[in-house]
Structures are given as C-alpha cells and as structure tokens.
Design an enzyme around this catalytic site. Structure first.
Site, PDB file in Angstrom:
ATOM      1  N   ASN A   1     -10.022   0.275  -0.103  1.00 28.81           N
ATOM      2  CA  ASN A   1      -8.556   0.281  -0.097  1.00 28.81           C
ATOM      3  C   ASN A   1      -8.053  -0.332  -1.410  1.00 28.81           C
ATOM      4  OD1 ASN A   1      -5.840  -0.194   0.312  1.00 28.81           O
ATOM      5  ND2 ASN A   1      -6.080  -1.020   2.371  1.00 28.81           N
TER       6      ASN A   1
ATOM      7  N   CYS B   1       0.815  -1.228   0.000  1.00 34.62           N
ATOM      8  CA  CYS B   1       0.000   0.000   0.000  1.00 34.62           C
ATOM      9  C   CYS B   1       0.848   1.277   0.000  1.00 34.62           C
ATOM     10  CB  CYS B   1      -0.946   0.007   1.191  1.00 34.62           C
ATOM     11  SG  CYS B   1      -2.072  -1.389   1.179  1.00 34.62           S
TER      12      CYS B   1
ATOM     13  N   HIS C   1      -3.268   7.377   2.106  1.00 36.71           N
ATOM     14  CA  HIS C   1      -3.681   6.045   1.662  1.00 36.71           C
ATOM     15  C   HIS C   1      -5.051   5.770   2.269  1.00 36.71           C
ATOM     16  CE1 HIS C   1      -3.927   1.881   0.888  1.00 36.71           C
ATOM     17  NE2 HIS C   1      -3.675   1.502   2.127  1.00 36.71           N
TER      18      HIS C   1
HETATM   19  O1  UT7 Z   1      -3.756  -0.939   3.604  1.00 34.56           O
HETATM   20  C1  UT7 Z   1      -2.900  -1.563   4.492  1.00 34.56           C
HETATM   21  C2  UT7 Z   1      -3.140  -1.130   5.856  1.00 34.56           C
HETATM   22  N1  UT7 Z   1      -4.352  -1.718   6.360  1.00 34.56           N
HETATM   23  C3  UT7 Z   1      -4.955  -1.138   7.339  1.00 34.56           C
HETATM   24  O2  UT7 Z   1      -4.499  -0.088   7.732  1.00 34.56           O
HETATM   25  C4  UT7 Z   1      -6.134  -1.794   7.988  1.00 34.56           C
HETATM   26  C5  UT7 Z   1      -6.078  -1.495   9.454  1.00 34.56           C
HETATM   27  N2  UT7 Z   1      -7.144  -2.107  10.242  1.00 34.56           N
HETATM   28  C6  UT7 Z   1      -8.429  -1.744  10.137  1.00 34.56           C
HETATM   29  O3  UT7 Z   1      -8.799  -0.947   9.316  1.00 34.56           O
HETATM   30  C7  UT7 Z   1      -9.389  -2.308  11.159  1.00 34.56           C
HETATM   31  O4  UT7 Z   1      -8.661  -2.985  12.166  1.00 34.56           O
HETATM   32  C8  UT7 Z   1     -10.433  -3.293  10.543  1.00 34.56           C
HETATM   33  C9  UT7 Z   1     -11.442  -2.511   9.738  1.00 34.56           C
HETATM   34  C10 UT7 Z   1      -9.742  -4.325   9.697  1.00 34.56           C
HETATM   35  C11 UT7 Z   1     -11.207  -4.014  11.666  1.00 34.56           C
HETATM   36  O5  UT7 Z   1     -11.793  -3.074  12.557  1.00 34.56           O
HETATM   37  P1  UT7 Z   1     -11.600  -3.219  14.138  1.00 34.56           P
HETATM   38  O6  UT7 Z   1     -12.403  -2.165  14.765  1.00 34.56           O
HETATM   39  O7  UT7 Z   1     -10.127  -3.232  14.410  1.00 34.56           O
HETATM   40  O8  UT7 Z   1     -12.274  -4.622  14.440  1.00 34.56           O
HETATM   41  P2  UT7 Z   1     -11.644  -5.971  15.025  1.00 34.56           P
HETATM   42  O9  UT7 Z   1     -10.697  -6.583  14.052  1.00 34.56           O
HETATM   43  O10 UT7 Z   1     -11.127  -5.732  16.404  1.00 34.56           O
HETATM   44  O11 UT7 Z   1     -12.932  -6.881  15.104  1.00 34.56           O
HETATM   45  C12 UT7 Z   1     -14.070  -6.550  15.893  1.00 34.56           C
HETATM   46  C13 UT7 Z   1     -15.153  -7.586  15.680  1.00 34.56           C
HETATM   47  C14 UT7 Z   1     -14.638  -9.022  15.759  1.00 34.56           C
HETATM   48  O12 UT7 Z   1     -15.614  -9.784  16.428  1.00 34.56           O
HETATM   49  P3  UT7 Z   1     -15.403 -10.215  17.988  1.00 34.56           P
HETATM   50  O13 UT7 Z   1     -14.135 -11.015  17.999  1.00 34.56           O
HETATM   51  O14 UT7 Z   1     -15.293  -8.924  18.722  1.00 34.56           O
HETATM   52  O15 UT7 Z   1     -16.625 -10.994  18.280  1.00 34.56           O
HETATM   53  C15 UT7 Z   1     -14.598  -9.455  14.308  1.00 34.56           C
HETATM   54  O16 UT7 Z   1     -14.768 -10.837  14.137  1.00 34.56           O
HETATM   55  O17 UT7 Z   1     -15.725  -7.427  14.382  1.00 34.56           O
HETATM   56  C16 UT7 Z   1     -15.764  -8.707  13.725  1.00 34.56           C
HETATM   57  N3  UT7 Z   1     -15.649  -8.496  12.290  1.00 34.56           N
HETATM   58  C17 UT7 Z   1     -16.704  -8.257  11.482  1.00 34.56           C
HETATM   59  N4  UT7 Z   1     -18.042  -8.182  11.727  1.00 34.56           N
HETATM   60  C18 UT7 Z   1     -18.853  -7.920  10.693  1.00 34.56           C
HETATM   61  C19 UT7 Z   1     -14.537  -8.470  11.528  1.00 34.56           C
HETATM   62  N5  UT7 Z   1     -14.837  -8.220  10.239  1.00 34.56           N
HETATM   63  C20 UT7 Z   1     -16.185  -8.112  10.191  1.00 34.56           C
HETATM   64  C21 UT7 Z   1     -17.091  -7.854   9.137  1.00 34.56           C
HETATM   65  N6  UT7 Z   1     -18.399  -7.759   9.432  1.00 34.56           N
HETATM   66  N7  UT7 Z   1     -16.689  -7.647   7.863  1.00 34.56           N
END
Ligand code: UT7
Length: 320
Positions: A277, A112, A247
């Site tokens: 993204n 990225c 980005h």
């Molecule tokens: O381009 C390269 C760089 N990439 C990035 O910078 C990405 C950086 N990370 C992010 O943007 C965020 O961490 C995400 C958008 C990927 C995830 O958001 P988050 O607020 O960090 O959520 P999380 O990973 O802590 O997950 C929270 C909950 C989990 O459930 P439990 O374990 O709390 O029950 C996940 O399983 O959300 C769940 N979850 C979803 N639920 C519905 C994860 N993906 C989804 C989904 N729909 N698509």
C-alpha cells in the site's frame, strides 16, 4: 472543455523489502501477510531519498510519456501524507526540482484517496481555464511514518510515486478525457485509521495507527457505492468499463469489491503483491504498470477508486 490524460509515469525506490526480511524484525510470516493481504514485498526509500525525489522521478517519466517539456506545465498538484516538510508544500519542491518557475503548485491531503481527490481538483481547474497543462502526482514515503515494531501496520505499506500529465482540450472531436469524479468523506471514523502525531497536537510526526478489520468493512462497502455513483453520474454502466484501477491496500478488498459489482477479476489491476500500500501513489503506480505492460490502451474506459484515512473515498472515470 475536457481534461485529457496525456501521459503517465511512476517511480519505485530501488530497495525491496520482502516479507521474509520483515519476519526477522517483527512477529509475522510471509504466509500470514500473503494470505491476509496479498502483499509479497514493498519498496523502501533510501536514506536521503525524499517524497519530492520520488515525485520528481515519476513526473519526469510522465512528461516523457506525454512528449512534453516541464516548461509546458502550469499547475502541479501533489497528493501526499508524507511531505518532505510541514511546509513548504512538496509540490513547490517538485516544481523547483523540475526547473519550473511559473504557474501554481500545491499539496492536497486525502491520505490514500489523494489521487482521486487530486484528479477532481485538477479536472476542475483545467475545465475552468485556470491552468492548461497539469502534473498530478501521488508520492509517498510511508516507511517514515510506520511504527516498525507494530506488526499490524508495518507489513502493509511501501514507498513510491506515480504521476499523470493532464491537459485541457477544446477539441470537439476529442473523445478521451475525464467523464466524472466522485469524492466523499466522513470524519466520524478518523480514529480507525490515523497518525498519532502532527505539528499542532504533538509537535511530532507520529506513526500510523489502524483498526484494520473495521477499516476493511467500510472500505468494501464505500468503494463499491462510490464506483456505482461515479458511473451513474457519467451515464455509463459499470459493465461498459474496460479496466478498474483500485487503491492497492489489500487483495481481499479488491476481491470483495469485484464480487459486489460483478467485475471480472482480469479487469481489476492489482499490484499489491509487488508494491504493497503506497497510499496516494498506489493508483497511478498501478495504472502505469497496466499501461506499460500493454493492458490499458488508448480509448479504453478506465475507473480509478480509493479509500483511506479520514475516512475519505472516491472514484474517477475517464476514457484514456
Ligand atoms: O489504505 C487505507 C485503507 N486501509 C485498508 O484498507 C486496510 C484494511 N484492513 C486490512 O487490510 C486488514 O484488516 C488487515 C490486513 C490490516 C488485517 O487483516 P484481518 O484479517 O482483518 O486481521 P485482524 O486485524 O482481524 O487480525 C487477525 C489476527 C490477530 O490476532 P488474534 O487477535 O486473532 O490473535 C492479529 O493480532 O492476526 C494478527 N495479526 C498478525 N499476525 C501475523 C495482525 N497483524 C499480523 C501480522 N502477522 N503482521
């Protein structure tokens, strides 16, 4: 010698995949995706449409914007993680597609952060006289390396391409051009964001794997530090920068960086809602959007920034 941005262009595949449609394929919802990322939709390349096709379309748009002919170009640098083939480089395929048979063309891989790394390389090659007129392209078909059953990654990415024409200028009266670039990497975190396949390890293409919440923390911290260092290196205060083109990984990352550096939200270009993204393509796609809608104007001070797998990260500062 300065590297001046002569023109910019972009291309998005026609097909739009909305959050609603995605929620029929994996257990997710429009509300979750919007709330956690700001993404509302993404573009997806058609069958038979490749990274090089997206790159060629963006390059043609940038050449048109620059008022230049493809034959003026003597360097093509393509930032991509989703090349058409393992080899030859997508840059040489684009070179052929543009009918260019002179100069040099090669790909770079910084995921990225690829466009920032690419600008660093192009700026150096223009300043040392290796090339006169370069095409810097970020082009991706990330849809091809997604696990469409993994809701934690497949909702985040999209396809697209953006391109800039950059030229060497010896004009002492010229105030436009690249003022500084800043790139960093740290391989210690490679398993937080990677693709689980490749020619040497698995002889497969593999799929994107990410520990999103870990990546998030590093992204905000490292991007902010890179932007500060990039501005300082150019002898410029962050307060003097007119526009920030980040980005487009997550609106919450954009907000986090803006809060840390006390940027005004309206200075930060965001296309994450519409493009998602698009990895190396996201920065030039966002910049082109803001140039075409009249926000970024000639003479404005612009800072690009990115963070991606590796980890890699960086920032670039220029007067447009
Ligand atoms: O381009 C390269 C760089 N990439 C990035 O910078 C990405 C950086 N990370 C992010 O943007 C965020 O961490 C995400 C958008 C990927 C995830 O958001 P988050 O607020 O960090 O959520 P999380 O990973 O802590 O997950 C929270 C909950 C989990 O459930 P439990 O374990 O709390 O029950 C996940 O399983 O959300 C769940 N979850 C979803 N639920 C519905 C994860 N993906 C989804 C989904 N729909 N698509």
């Amino acid at each position: 010698m300065r590297s001046v941005i002569k023109g910019i262009g972009s291309y998005l595949p026609e097909h739009v995949l909305t959050n609603e449609e995605l929620s029929k394929k994996v257990e997710t919802s429009d509300a979750w995706i919007r709330e956690r990322t700001g993404i509302g939709q993404r573009h997806v390349a058609a069958e038979g449409e490749f990274t090089s096709d997206l790159g060629i379309a963006a390059a043609k748009a940038a050449l048109l914007d620059a008022g230049m002919d493809a034959q003026d170009i003597d360097l093509i640098v393509v930032a991509t993680t989703t090349p058409d083939y393992t080899f030859p480089s997508t840059a040489t395929i684009i070179q052929e597609g543009l009918g260019i048979h002179h100069g040099a063309a090669f790909d770079i891989q910084a995921v990225c952060s690829g466009f920032i790394y690419g600008m660093t390389v192009v700026d150096s090659l223009l300043k040392t006289g290796t090339a006169k007129n370069a095409l810097l392209i970020g082009a991706e078909t990330f849809s091809r390396i997604l696990d469409w059953e993994d809701r934690t990654t497949c909702v985040l990415f999209g396809d697209g391409a953006g391109a800039m024409v950059m030229s060497a200028s010896e004009d002492e009266a010229e105030t436009a051009g690249v003022m500084n670039t800043f790139v960093r990497s740290d391989g210690a975190h490679c398993k937080l964001l990677y693709v689980d396949g490749g020619p040497s390890r698995t002889q497969t293409v593999g799929h994107v794997r990410m520990v999103g919440n870990q990546v998030f923390k590093y992204a905000v911290k490292d991007i902010s530090a890179a932007m500060t260092a990039c501005a300082e290196g150019a002898g410029v205060s962050i307060d003097d920068v007119n526009w920030f083109v980040p980005h487009q990984a997550n609106q919450r990352i954009l907000n986090g960086v803006a809060k840390r550096l006390k940027l005004r939200p309206e200075q930060v270009i965001s296309t994450v809602e519409f493009h998602a993204n698009t990895s190396a393509a996201s920065v030039p796609l966002a910049m082109d959007t803001a140039v075409k809608d009249g926000r970024i104007k000639r003479g404005d001070l612009v800072m690009l920034e990115a963070f991606g797998g590796g980890f890699t990260w960086g920032a670039a500062l220029f007067r447009y």
